[in-house]
Design a protein around this motif. Structure first.
Motif, PDB file in Angstrom:
ATOM      1  N   ALA A 215     -28.923  -1.691 -13.665  1.00  0.00           N
ATOM      2  CA  ALA A 215     -28.142  -1.763 -14.907  1.00  0.00           C
ATOM      3  C   ALA A 215     -26.896  -0.901 -14.803  1.00  0.00           C
ATOM      4  CB  ALA A 215     -28.998  -1.307 -16.083  1.00  0.00           C
ATOM      5  N   GLY A 216     -25.822  -1.333 -15.460  1.00  0.00           N
ATOM      6  CA  GLY A 216     -24.574  -0.576 -15.467  1.00  0.00           C
ATOM      7  C   GLY A 216     -23.692  -1.110 -16.574  1.00  0.00           C
ATOM      8  N   PRO A 217     -22.534  -0.472 -16.794  1.00  0.00           N
ATOM      9  CA  PRO A 217     -21.678  -0.903 -17.900  1.00  0.00           C
ATOM     10  C   PRO A 217     -21.217  -2.357 -17.747  1.00  0.00           C
ATOM     11  CG  PRO A 217     -20.675   0.904 -16.642  1.00  0.00           C
ATOM     12  CD  PRO A 217     -22.008   0.653 -16.046  1.00  0.00           C
ATOM     13  N   TRP A 218     -21.079  -3.042 -18.860  1.00  0.00           N
ATOM     14  CA  TRP A 218     -20.709  -4.465 -18.932  1.00  0.00           C
ATOM     15  C   TRP A 218     -19.532  -4.812 -18.033  1.00  0.00           C
ATOM     16  CZ3 TRP A 218     -15.810  -5.701 -20.929  1.00  0.00           C
ATOM     17  CH2 TRP A 218     -15.103  -4.603 -21.439  1.00  0.00           C
ATOM     18  N   ASN A 219     -18.507  -3.889 -17.990  1.00  0.00           N
ATOM     19  CA  ASN A 219     -17.281  -4.224 -17.254  1.00  0.00           C
ATOM     20  C   ASN A 219     -17.486  -4.126 -15.747  1.00  0.00           C
ATOM     21  OD1 ASN A 219     -17.513  -1.415 -17.811  1.00  0.00           O
ATOM     22  ND2 ASN A 219     -15.415  -1.090 -17.153  1.00  0.00           N
ATOM     23  N   GLU A 220     -18.604  -3.543 -15.308  1.00  0.00           N
ATOM     24  CA  GLU A 220     -18.888  -3.471 -13.873  1.00  0.00           C
ATOM     25  C   GLU A 220     -20.010  -4.428 -13.472  1.00  0.00           C
ATOM     26  OE1 GLU A 220     -19.497   0.649 -12.877  1.00  0.00           O
ATOM     27  OE2 GLU A 220     -17.584   1.215 -13.791  1.00  0.00           O
ATOM     28  N   ARG A 221     -20.419  -5.307 -14.369  1.00  0.00           N
ATOM     29  CA  ARG A 221     -21.449  -6.299 -14.049  1.00  0.00           C
ATOM     30  C   ARG A 221     -21.021  -7.720 -14.415  1.00  0.00           C
ATOM     31  NH1 ARG A 221     -22.571  -2.277 -12.184  1.00  0.00           N
ATOM     32  NH2 ARG A 221     -24.558  -1.165 -11.995  1.00  0.00           N
ATOM     33  N   LEU A 222     -20.293  -7.913 -15.516  1.00  0.00           N
ATOM     34  CA  LEU A 222     -19.949  -9.287 -15.915  1.00  0.00           C
ATOM     35  C   LEU A 222     -19.023  -9.965 -14.906  1.00  0.00           C
ATOM     36  CD1 LEU A 222     -19.628  -9.060 -19.819  1.00  0.00           C
ATOM     37  CD2 LEU A 222     -21.609  -9.692 -18.439  1.00  0.00           C
ATOM     38  N   PRO A 223     -18.019  -9.263 -14.325  1.00  0.00           N
ATOM     39  CA  PRO A 223     -17.247  -9.933 -13.260  1.00  0.00           C
ATOM     40  C   PRO A 223     -18.077  -9.958 -11.967  1.00  0.00           C
ATOM     41  CG  PRO A 223     -16.084  -8.006 -14.159  1.00  0.00           C
ATOM     42  CD  PRO A 223     -17.504  -7.918 -14.620  1.00  0.00           C
ATOM     43  N   HIS A 224     -17.893 -10.999 -11.160  1.00  0.00           N
ATOM     44  CA  HIS A 224     -18.583 -11.004  -9.861  1.00  0.00           C
ATOM     45  C   HIS A 224     -17.952  -9.971  -8.926  1.00  0.00           C
ATOM     46  CE1 HIS A 224     -20.247 -14.649 -11.335  1.00  0.00           C
ATOM     47  NE2 HIS A 224     -19.358 -15.493 -10.856  1.00  0.00           N
ATOM     48  N   PHE A 225     -16.632  -9.734  -9.118  1.00  0.00           N
ATOM     49  CA  PHE A 225     -15.894  -8.918  -8.134  1.00  0.00           C
ATOM     50  C   PHE A 225     -15.471  -7.574  -8.708  1.00  0.00           C
ATOM     51  CE2 PHE A 225     -14.967 -13.420  -7.215  1.00  0.00           C
ATOM     52  CZ  PHE A 225     -15.649 -13.498  -6.012  1.00  0.00           C
ATOM     53  N   ARG A 226     -15.495  -6.557  -7.847  1.00  0.00           N
ATOM     54  CA  ARG A 226     -15.069  -5.212  -8.249  1.00  0.00           C
ATOM     55  C   ARG A 226     -13.559  -5.161  -8.410  1.00  0.00           C
ATOM     56  NH1 ARG A 226     -19.219  -1.182  -6.872  1.00  0.00           N
ATOM     57  NH2 ARG A 226     -20.656  -2.192  -5.434  1.00  0.00           N
ATOM     58  N   PHE A 227     -13.120  -4.394  -9.406  1.00  0.00           N
ATOM     59  CA  PHE A 227     -11.703  -4.223  -9.708  1.00  0.00           C
ATOM     60  C   PHE A 227     -10.965  -3.598  -8.520  1.00  0.00           C
ATOM     61  CE2 PHE A 227      -8.637  -2.325 -13.100  1.00  0.00           C
ATOM     62  CZ  PHE A 227      -7.774  -3.386 -12.913  1.00  0.00           C
ATOM     63  N   GLU A 228     -11.642  -2.710  -7.796  1.00  0.00           N
ATOM     64  CA  GLU A 228     -10.980  -1.951  -6.726  1.00  0.00           C
ATOM     65  C   GLU A 228     -10.792  -2.777  -5.450  1.00  0.00           C
ATOM     66  OE1 GLU A 228     -13.363   0.048  -9.473  1.00  0.00           O
ATOM     67  OE2 GLU A 228     -14.166  -1.105  -7.815  1.00  0.00           O
ATOM     68  N   PHE A 229     -11.460  -3.937  -5.356  1.00  0.00           N
ATOM     69  CA  PHE A 229     -11.431  -4.687  -4.095  1.00  0.00           C
ATOM     70  C   PHE A 229     -10.837  -6.069  -4.294  1.00  0.00           C
ATOM     71  CE2 PHE A 229     -14.727  -1.538  -3.300  1.00  0.00           C
ATOM     72  CZ  PHE A 229     -14.454  -1.152  -2.000  1.00  0.00           C
ATOM     73  N   THR A 230     -10.536  -6.742  -3.162  1.00  0.00           N
ATOM     74  CA  THR A 230     -10.036  -8.121  -3.220  1.00  0.00           C
ATOM     75  C   THR A 230     -11.134  -9.030  -3.759  1.00  0.00           C
ATOM     76  OG1 THR A 230      -8.711  -7.727  -1.286  1.00  0.00           O
ATOM     77  CG2 THR A 230      -9.134 -10.024  -1.831  1.00  0.00           C
ATOM     78  N   PRO A 231     -10.816  -9.802  -4.808  1.00  0.00           N
ATOM     79  CA  PRO A 231     -11.823 -10.745  -5.281  1.00  0.00           C
ATOM     80  C   PRO A 231     -11.896 -11.964  -4.381  1.00  0.00           C
ATOM     81  CG  PRO A 231      -9.816 -10.968  -6.546  1.00  0.00           C
ATOM     82  CD  PRO A 231      -9.578  -9.856  -5.559  1.00  0.00           C
ATOM     83  N   SER A 232     -13.006 -12.681  -4.449  1.00  0.00           N
ATOM     84  CA  SER A 232     -13.170 -13.962  -3.774  1.00  0.00           C
ATOM     85  C   SER A 232     -12.859 -13.840  -2.288  1.00  0.00           C
ATOM     86  CB  SER A 232     -12.275 -14.999  -4.458  1.00  0.00           C
ATOM     87  OG  SER A 232     -12.681 -16.299  -4.140  1.00  0.00           O
ATOM     88  N   ASN A 233     -12.071 -14.787  -1.722  1.00  0.00           N
ATOM     89  CA  ASN A 233     -11.800 -14.783  -0.287  1.00  0.00           C
ATOM     90  C   ASN A 233     -10.396 -14.285   0.023  1.00  0.00           C
ATOM     91  OD1 ASN A 233     -12.480 -15.636   2.497  1.00  0.00           O
ATOM     92  ND2 ASN A 233     -10.835 -17.100   2.175  1.00  0.00           N
ATOM     93  N   GLY A 234      -9.437 -14.572  -0.875  1.00  0.00           N
ATOM     94  CA  GLY A 234      -8.051 -14.173  -0.641  1.00  0.00           C
ATOM     95  C   GLY A 234      -7.224 -15.358  -0.223  1.00  0.00           C
ATOM     96  N   ALA A 235      -7.338 -15.769   1.043  1.00  0.00           N
ATOM     97  CA  ALA A 235      -6.606 -16.951   1.520  1.00  0.00           C
ATOM     98  C   ALA A 235      -7.390 -18.184   1.100  1.00  0.00           C
ATOM     99  CB  ALA A 235      -6.462 -16.896   3.033  1.00  0.00           C
ATOM    100  N   GLU A 236      -7.068 -18.722  -0.078  1.00  0.00           N
ATOM    101  CA  GLU A 236      -7.886 -19.803  -0.618  1.00  0.00           C
ATOM    102  C   GLU A 236      -7.081 -20.597  -1.637  1.00  0.00           C
ATOM    103  OE1 GLU A 236     -10.494 -16.845  -2.423  1.00  0.00           O
ATOM    104  OE2 GLU A 236     -10.127 -17.766  -4.376  1.00  0.00           O
ATOM    105  N   ILE A 237      -7.664 -21.707  -2.060  1.00  0.00           N
ATOM    106  CA  ILE A 237      -7.144 -22.489  -3.179  1.00  0.00           C
ATOM    107  C   ILE A 237      -8.337 -22.759  -4.085  1.00  0.00           C
ATOM    108  CG2 ILE A 237      -6.151 -24.718  -3.848  1.00  0.00           C
ATOM    109  CD1 ILE A 237      -4.750 -24.782  -1.119  1.00  0.00           C
ATOM    110  N   GLN A 238      -8.111 -22.794  -5.384  1.00  0.00           N
ATOM    111  CA  GLN A 238      -9.217 -23.107  -6.294  1.00  0.00           C
ATOM    112  C   GLN A 238      -8.885 -24.324  -7.145  1.00  0.00           C
ATOM    113  OE1 GLN A 238     -10.435 -19.739  -8.687  1.00  0.00           O
ATOM    114  NE2 GLN A 238     -10.567 -18.361  -6.925  1.00  0.00           N
ATOM    115  N   SER A 239      -9.921 -25.108  -7.452  1.00  0.00           N
ATOM    116  CA  SER A 239      -9.855 -26.190  -8.438  1.00  0.00           C
ATOM    117  C   SER A 239     -11.064 -26.026  -9.340  1.00  0.00           C
ATOM    118  CB  SER A 239      -9.944 -27.565  -7.783  1.00  0.00           C
ATOM    119  OG  SER A 239      -8.951 -27.742  -6.811  1.00  0.00           O
TER     120      SER A 239
END
Ligand SMILES: Cc1cc2nc3c(=O)[nH]c(=O)nc-3n(C[C@H](O)[C@H](O)[C@H](O)COP(=O)(O)OP(=O)(O)OC[C@H]3O[C@@H](n4cnc5c(N)ncnc54)[C@H](O)[C@@H]3O)c2cc1C
Length: 413
Positions: A262-286
């Motif tokens: 368990a931890g604060p909502w803002n550090e669990r609801l997103p999949h990715f940490r604020f301090e790091f690169t989210p997802s893959n980086g070199a990508e495209i999304q649909s």
């Protein structure tokens, strides 16, 4: 000018980018051009944010954060990123109802495209908006509050009304949350128990590449104040005992803490940490938001063309969003299920696959995410928005000269 979006798959064609430090400077910058668009944190994957002449970022405006405990709202600068807003709120004992997979995006930019997180009963991030302060091309500041005429049209605006300089959001008391991952969810369970699966916790996401014998991961987030009661078996999938990234080859340190801690909502609801690169980086999304009643057909349809989709795919996420009343929201008038695709960064390759995907999904009434790559070669999208005419009138009232129009939004205006 060589300015790229976050993913590097789109080069802005605007002649200039300005990042004014004050409202007066912003007004002056807007007055200096005949074509202007607001630029957020550049996390969109298409030409939506672009301008033929001037892009204005609001990121350098003073980052107001005003919490009104009585009204249960926070008012923030439009250019602020959710991660920064969330830290302020958490320190003061408050929370937002939901966040997207990444906290790096700007509030105004996310709201303008109906960006969403996940959860059967969670509306997208735009549904938390209680008020907007918009700077129009004529230099007037307009305040709109929930319930006022035009408000439901102005929230998901695609940037077509003016520059949103402040956003007022609903808040609630801070809460703790935790997340667990389960591997190997049978497709049979997805087909026959979809509602039970997605309603079993505060937010449930499924990750797959469509061509695999079972759904690789179920990503389950629960609130400490509403325990799900889920144990080690999740509809036939097994709880993981080590943390994982949804893209197997990526570093798990980029993701928020898992394993039920368990931890604060803002550090669990997103999949990715604020301090790091989210997802893959070199990508495209649909992403396509399918009316909930058609999700069985949509999943079957995408599985049928898995051999076409999978070679370009890093991973897909299936997640749910509650219906709302915002005119250009992808969840307008109906609960929806997002079928999200994180592709490799091969623009031509992805554009070659999208017609097959759209042939499956658009006839089911699926609305493409405004900020992600889609084609809509047959021009179906306008027919998916029953209040589009009302939005056109609103845009004409706010911006009669079309200063905030670009080629992308002109298709809808
Ligand atoms: C790694 C990654 C993960 C993502 N995850 C999710 C997710 O979980 N859920 C989801 O729904 N989407 C997701 N997205 C998509 C993203 O949330 C949207 O593209 C969002 O619009 C990005 O916000 P931005 O600030 O970068 O906006 P930009 O891309 O800069 O702009 C988008 C639109 O907002 C308008 N805009 C920006 N600022 C203002 C302003 N101040 N006033 C008026 N209009 C403005 C622009 O004119 C443009 O029309 C993801 C994107 C990435 C790159």
């Amino acid at each position: 000018m060589g300015e790229l979006n976050w993913a590097g798959n789109y080069e802005y064609r605007a002649a200039r980018i300005a990042a004014p430090g004050s409202l007066d400077d912003l007004r002056e910058a807007i007055g200096s051009a005949t074509k202007v668009r607001a630029l957020g944190s550049r996390h969109s994957f298409n030409a939506l944010a672009d301008s033929a002449e001037l892009l204005v970022s609001t990121a350098a405006l003073p980052p107001a954060v005003r919490i009104d405990e009585q009204q249960r709202t926070v008012t923030v600068g439009g250019g602020m990123r959710y991660g920064d807003v969330a830290r302020h709120l958490q320190e003061a004992g408050w929370a937002l109802h939901n966040l997207a997979s990444l906290p790096h995006i700007s509030v105004a930019g996310a709201v303008a495209t109906a960006t969403h997180g996940s959860g059967d009963r969670n509306g997208n991030l735009a549904t938390a908006v209680r008020g907007l302060r918009i700077l129009r091309a004529d230099g007037e500041l307009v305040d709109l509050r929930r319930g006022e005429p035009g408000f439901d049209g102005a929230v998901v605006s695609l940037g077509a009304l003016g520059v949103v300089v402040e956003v007022t959001l609903d808040i609630e008391p801070s809460f703790d949350a935790s997340q667990r991952l389960f591997a190997g969810l049978p497709w049979e369970a997805v087909a026959t128990q979809f509602d039970s699966i997605t309603s079993s916790a505060y937010s449930v996401s499924l990750f797959t590449t469509w061509d695999e014998p079972t759904v690789a991961l179920a990503w389950v987030k629960e609130r400490a104040d509403a325990p799900s009661g889920i144990e080690d078996d999740f509809f036939g999938a097994s709880a993981l005992t080590t943390p994982r990234h949804m893209i197997e080859t990526m570093d798990v340190r980029n993701t928020t803490e898992q394993l039920g801690v368990a931890g604060p909502w803002n550090e669990r609801l997103p999949h990715f940490r604020f301090e790091f690169t989210p997802s893959n980086g070199a990508e495209i999304q649909s992403e396509y938001l399918v009316p909930r009643a058609r999700i069985g057909e949509a999943i079957e349809g995408v599985r049928r063309i898995a051999a076409v989709v999978a070679p370009l795919l890093l991973v897909s996420e299936i997640r749910t969003v509650a219906a709302d009343e915002l005119w250009l929201s992808s969840a307008y008038g109906t609960d929806v299920v997002g079928l999200h695709f994180t592709w490799v960064r091969d623009q031509a390759g992805v554009e070659a696959v999208l017609p097959a995907l759209e042939a499956v999904l658009l006839p089911l009434g699926a609305r493409p995410h405004w900020g992600k790559l889609y084609l809509d070669r047959d021009g179906i999208v306008p027919s998916l928005y029953p209040r589009l005419d009302a939005f056109r009138s609103l845009a004409r009232t706010f911006d009669p000269e079309g200063v905030f129009t670009n080629a992308f939004v002109a298709r809808y205006l």
